[in-house]
Design a protein around this motif. Structure first.
Motif, PDB file in Angstrom:
ATOM      1  N   PRO A 156       0.813  -1.229   0.000  1.00  0.00           N
ATOM      2  CA  PRO A 156       0.000   0.000   0.000  1.00  0.00           C
ATOM      3  C   PRO A 156       0.845   1.276   0.000  1.00  0.00           C
ATOM      4  O   PRO A 156       0.455   2.292  -0.596  1.00  0.00           O
ATOM      5  N   GLU A 157       1.981   1.243   0.656  1.00  0.00           N
ATOM      6  CA  GLU A 157       2.835   2.427   0.696  1.00  0.00           C
ATOM      7  C   GLU A 157       3.552   2.652  -0.625  1.00  0.00           C
ATOM      8  O   GLU A 157       3.970   3.771  -0.938  1.00  0.00           O
ATOM      9  N   ALA A 158       3.729   1.550  -1.423  1.00  0.00           N
ATOM     10  CA  ALA A 158       4.460   1.675  -2.676  1.00  0.00           C
ATOM     11  C   ALA A 158       3.575   2.115  -3.831  1.00  0.00           C
ATOM     12  O   ALA A 158       4.088   2.546  -4.872  1.00  0.00           O
ATOM     13  N   ILE A 159       2.247   2.037  -3.685  1.00  0.00           N
ATOM     14  CA  ILE A 159       1.349   2.420  -4.774  1.00  0.00           C
ATOM     15  C   ILE A 159       1.170   3.941  -4.759  1.00  0.00           C
ATOM     16  O   ILE A 159       0.822   4.529  -3.736  1.00  0.00           O
ATOM     17  N   PRO A 160       1.399   4.619  -5.877  1.00  0.00           N
ATOM     18  CA  PRO A 160       1.221   6.088  -5.913  1.00  0.00           C
ATOM     19  C   PRO A 160      -0.230   6.459  -5.618  1.00  0.00           C
ATOM     20  O   PRO A 160      -1.161   5.759  -6.030  1.00  0.00           O
ATOM     21  N   PRO A 161      -0.469   7.531  -4.902  1.00  0.00           N
ATOM     22  CA  PRO A 161      -1.843   7.945  -4.584  1.00  0.00           C
ATOM     23  C   PRO A 161      -2.654   8.227  -5.854  1.00  0.00           C
ATOM     24  O   PRO A 161      -2.174   8.867  -6.789  1.00  0.00           O
ATOM     25  N   GLY A 162      -3.884   7.746  -5.893  1.00  0.00           N
ATOM     26  CA  GLY A 162      -4.791   8.008  -6.987  1.00  0.00           C
ATOM     27  C   GLY A 162      -4.596   7.135  -8.197  1.00  0.00           C
ATOM     28  O   GLY A 162      -5.379   7.219  -9.150  1.00  0.00           O
ATOM     29  N   SER A 163      -3.542   6.259  -8.217  1.00  0.00           N
ATOM     30  CA  SER A 163      -3.337   5.425  -9.398  1.00  0.00           C
ATOM     31  C   SER A 163      -4.296   4.252  -9.426  1.00  0.00           C
ATOM     32  O   SER A 163      -4.687   3.786 -10.498  1.00  0.00           O
ATOM     33  N   HIS A 164      -4.694   3.729  -8.259  1.00  0.00           N
ATOM     34  CA  HIS A 164      -5.622   2.604  -8.184  1.00  0.00           C
ATOM     35  C   HIS A 164      -6.632   2.900  -7.080  1.00  0.00           C
ATOM     36  O   HIS A 164      -6.253   3.225  -5.948  1.00  0.00           O
ATOM     37  N   LEU A 176      -8.197   1.672  -4.359  1.00  0.00           N
ATOM     38  CA  LEU A 176      -8.119   0.511  -3.485  1.00  0.00           C
ATOM     39  C   LEU A 176      -8.720   0.825  -2.123  1.00  0.00           C
ATOM     40  O   LEU A 176      -8.763   1.980  -1.682  1.00  0.00           O
ATOM     41  N   ARG A 177      -9.169  -0.217  -1.436  1.00  0.00           N
ATOM     42  CA  ARG A 177      -9.668  -0.080  -0.059  1.00  0.00           C
ATOM     43  C   ARG A 177      -8.501   0.136   0.890  1.00  0.00           C
ATOM     44  O   ARG A 177      -7.397  -0.379   0.685  1.00  0.00           O
ATOM     45  N   SER A 178      -8.771   0.856   1.902  1.00  0.00           N
ATOM     46  CA  SER A 178      -7.725   1.114   2.897  1.00  0.00           C
ATOM     47  C   SER A 178      -7.444  -0.162   3.686  1.00  0.00           C
ATOM     48  O   SER A 178      -8.357  -0.946   3.977  1.00  0.00           O
ATOM     49  N   PRO A 179      -6.194  -0.406   4.071  1.00  0.00           N
ATOM     50  CA  PRO A 179      -5.858  -1.603   4.856  1.00  0.00           C
ATOM     51  C   PRO A 179      -6.592  -1.610   6.183  1.00  0.00           C
ATOM     52  O   PRO A 179      -6.728  -0.575   6.853  1.00  0.00           O
ATOM     53  N   ASP A 180      -7.080  -2.766   6.570  1.00  0.00           N
ATOM     54  CA  ASP A 180      -7.728  -2.957   7.865  1.00  0.00           C
ATOM     55  C   ASP A 180      -7.356  -4.341   8.380  1.00  0.00           C
ATOM     56  O   ASP A 180      -6.423  -4.997   7.871  1.00  0.00           O
ATOM     57  N   HIS A 181      -8.076  -4.816   9.406  1.00  0.00           N
ATOM     58  CA  HIS A 181      -7.704  -6.099   9.997  1.00  0.00           C
ATOM     59  C   HIS A 181      -7.955  -7.257   9.025  1.00  0.00           C
ATOM     60  O   HIS A 181      -7.256  -8.269   9.039  1.00  0.00           O
ATOM     61  N   TRP A 182      -8.999  -7.135   8.165  1.00  0.00           N
ATOM     62  CA  TRP A 182      -9.242  -8.184   7.155  1.00  0.00           C
ATOM     63  C   TRP A 182      -8.091  -8.214   6.145  1.00  0.00           C
ATOM     64  O   TRP A 182      -7.658  -9.283   5.712  1.00  0.00           O
ATOM     65  N   TRP A 183      -7.665  -7.048   5.763  1.00  0.00           N
ATOM     66  CA  TRP A 183      -6.532  -6.968   4.838  1.00  0.00           C
ATOM     67  C   TRP A 183      -5.298  -7.650   5.426  1.00  0.00           C
ATOM     68  O   TRP A 183      -4.604  -8.431   4.757  1.00  0.00           O
ATOM     69  N   LEU A 184      -5.019  -7.373   6.719  1.00  0.00           N
ATOM     70  CA  LEU A 184      -3.863  -7.973   7.371  1.00  0.00           C
ATOM     71  C   LEU A 184      -3.984  -9.496   7.418  1.00  0.00           C
ATOM     72  O   LEU A 184      -3.021 -10.234   7.127  1.00  0.00           O
ATOM     73  N   ALA A 185      -5.178  -9.986   7.770  1.00  0.00           N
ATOM     74  CA  ALA A 185      -5.368 -11.438   7.850  1.00  0.00           C
ATOM     75  C   ALA A 185      -5.192 -12.098   6.486  1.00  0.00           C
ATOM     76  O   ALA A 185      -4.536 -13.151   6.356  1.00  0.00           O
ATOM     77  N   LEU A 186      -5.768 -11.470   5.447  1.00  0.00           N
ATOM     78  CA  LEU A 186      -5.649 -12.054   4.113  1.00  0.00           C
ATOM     79  C   LEU A 186      -4.210 -12.004   3.590  1.00  0.00           C
ATOM     80  O   LEU A 186      -3.750 -12.925   2.904  1.00  0.00           O
ATOM     81  N   VAL A 187      -3.496 -10.941   3.892  1.00  0.00           N
ATOM     82  CA  VAL A 187      -2.091 -10.859   3.489  1.00  0.00           C
ATOM     83  C   VAL A 187      -1.271 -11.964   4.137  1.00  0.00           C
ATOM     84  O   VAL A 187      -0.435 -12.629   3.491  1.00  0.00           O
TER      85      VAL A 187
END
Length: 434
Positions: free
Chosen positions: A33-41, A43-54
């Motif tokens: 998420p930190e490597a993706i330039p703002p506004g290019s995609h 995407l949903r903001s990272p949350d606990h579901w994102w962490l679990a799926l990662v």
């Protein structure tokens, strides 16, 4: 696979490799998420579901060696879910193709599965998993980009599977080559052991020749000493001294040869402990020793001697030694003549040992004959030694009485090879060797 690679010449355990891959994949996905330039995609903001799926899409790599297929399916499912929920960019979309760390982690799991499982399992897995994964990517891809998503995912996974199969094949070839090398080494070791056993058998025959001749000589000397004990004490004392010396020599040679038979070291690794074998120069001493038994023996050399290999010296010496011992045993105190004839025939050395046979009443007693296939080890030793020079051996009674042993040695040429035309021929009239 217990080992998956090497570093600086050392094998790396599979568990360490898997754990390292899992940590690197998880770190890359968490940093995405930190490597993706703002506004290019969008995407949903990272949350606990994102962490679990990662974590589910990367950490199963750490236990891949124990459950390859299960780890792969869990990671693929978590990756598709991350994309479906828009936590990571689409594989193919308006902004082009985006192969992020999540897809690379799944491809790595498929690569390792192809390396660690057999061809049937991995082929069936590729036939089912790759189309299913590509179809799932096509379904969740934006309209107009589904074919690109399907092809991109299929090519990525197919390449990972093919590389895994190739790596496994190379490993199999390497293992087979190592097994062949080990088998060849074992075969060479077996051949070396067989050669050692053959050489020890030769030494054992040599041991029999030495001990048999010397012991026979000791017996005859003892009998002669007993017979002259009363009328010639000095002669009996000489015979007893000769028996003692012969016994000491026999024990010395016996110990030397037994040391050779016991050793397991290769000849080239250990300096030889054997003293030089007897040569033709030792024949006068041999004849002199036999005279001490009461045998009227003389030694004569005619012609010009030529240099000979050590094996020829030993062959001629053993023939004379065997013949004289038999004369002492079977004819008693008679007359014997040892003749060495050089140049009697071109490239030939004639060795003759003839005796007059028993004297007096014993002359009528016929000596026990021995067939050409006799089993006496002394005679067999003479046969083998003379045949090794390409020569001939004749033994039998003399027309006027007595017995003769006649060996013809084919002398080697300048290259050390025996002259052609020799054959191992043995007369039918032979007597037992001592």
């Amino acid at each position: 696979m217990e080992q998956s690679g090497s570093f600086a010449g050392r094998q790396i355990p599979a568990a360490a490799t898997d754990a390292l891959l899992a940590v690197l994949a998880a770190a890359a996905c968490l940093a995405l998420p930190e490597a993706i330039p703002p506004g290019s995609h969008p995407l949903r903001s990272p949350d606990h579901w994102w962490l679990a799926l990662v974590l589910l899409s990367t950490l199963p790599l750490a236990v891949h060696r124990k459950a390859p297929v299960t780890s792969l399916l869990v990671m693929a499912g978590a990756s598709v879910t991350l994309q479906h929920l828009s936590y990571i960019p689409q594989l193919a979309g308006p902004d082009g193709t985006s192969i992020g760390p999540t897809y690379l982690a799944v491809a790595s799991a498929l690569f390792l599965t192809a390396v660690r499982r057999g061809p049937r399992v991995t082929t069936a897995l590729a036939a089912l998993f790759i189309p299913a994964s590509a179809a799932a990517e096509a379904v969740i891809a934006p309209a107009g980009h589904r074919l690109a998503a399907l092809l991109t995912d299929a090519v990525l996974l197919l390449a990972a599977w093919a590389l895994g199969r190739l790596s496994r094949a190379r490993t199999a070839v390497r293992d087979e080559a190592m097994q062949r090398a080990a088998a060849l080494e074992r075969e060479q070791a077996a051949n070396a052991r067989a050669a050692v056993m053959e050489e020890r058998a030769r030494i054992a025959r040599e041991l029999h020749d030495i001990v048999a001749h010397n012991v026979s000589l000791m017996v005859v000397q003892t009998i002669a000493a007993d017979r002259v004990q009363d009328r010639a004490p000095d002669k009996a004392h000489e015979l007893h001294a000769a028996v003692e010396q012969t016994g000491r020599d026999t024990v010395t040679e016996l110990r030397r040869l037994l040391d050779v038979l016991r050793t397991d070291e290769a000849p080239e690794e250990t300096p030889s402990k054997e003293p030089p074998q007897p040569t033709l120069d030792a024949l006068p001493a041999l004849v002199e020793a036999v005279r001490a038994t009461g045998l009227d023996a003389d030694y004569e050399v005619s012609g010009t001697p030529v240099p000979l290999p050590a094996g020829y010296h030993l062959t001629a010496y053993r023939v004379v030694q065997e013949a004289l011992t038999n004369t002492v045993k079977h004819a008693g105190p008679t007359r014997a003549r040892v003749r060495m004839r050089w140049g009697e025939e071109p490239d030939r050395l004639h060795v003759r040992v003839c005796d007059d046979g028993p004297a007096g009443a014993a002359a009528a007693t016929e000596r026990p004959p021995l067939s050409p296939g006799g089993t006496g080890h002394g005679l067999l030793g003479m046969r083998e030694r003379v045949a090794a020079t390409g020569g001939t051996l004749h033994t039998g009674p003399r027309p006027g009485g007595g017995y003769c042993v006649h060996a013809v040695l084919h002398l080697p040429d300048h290259d050390g090879i025996a002259s052609p035309g020799g054959s191992a021929h043995h007369a039918a009239h032979q007597r037992p060797a001592g």
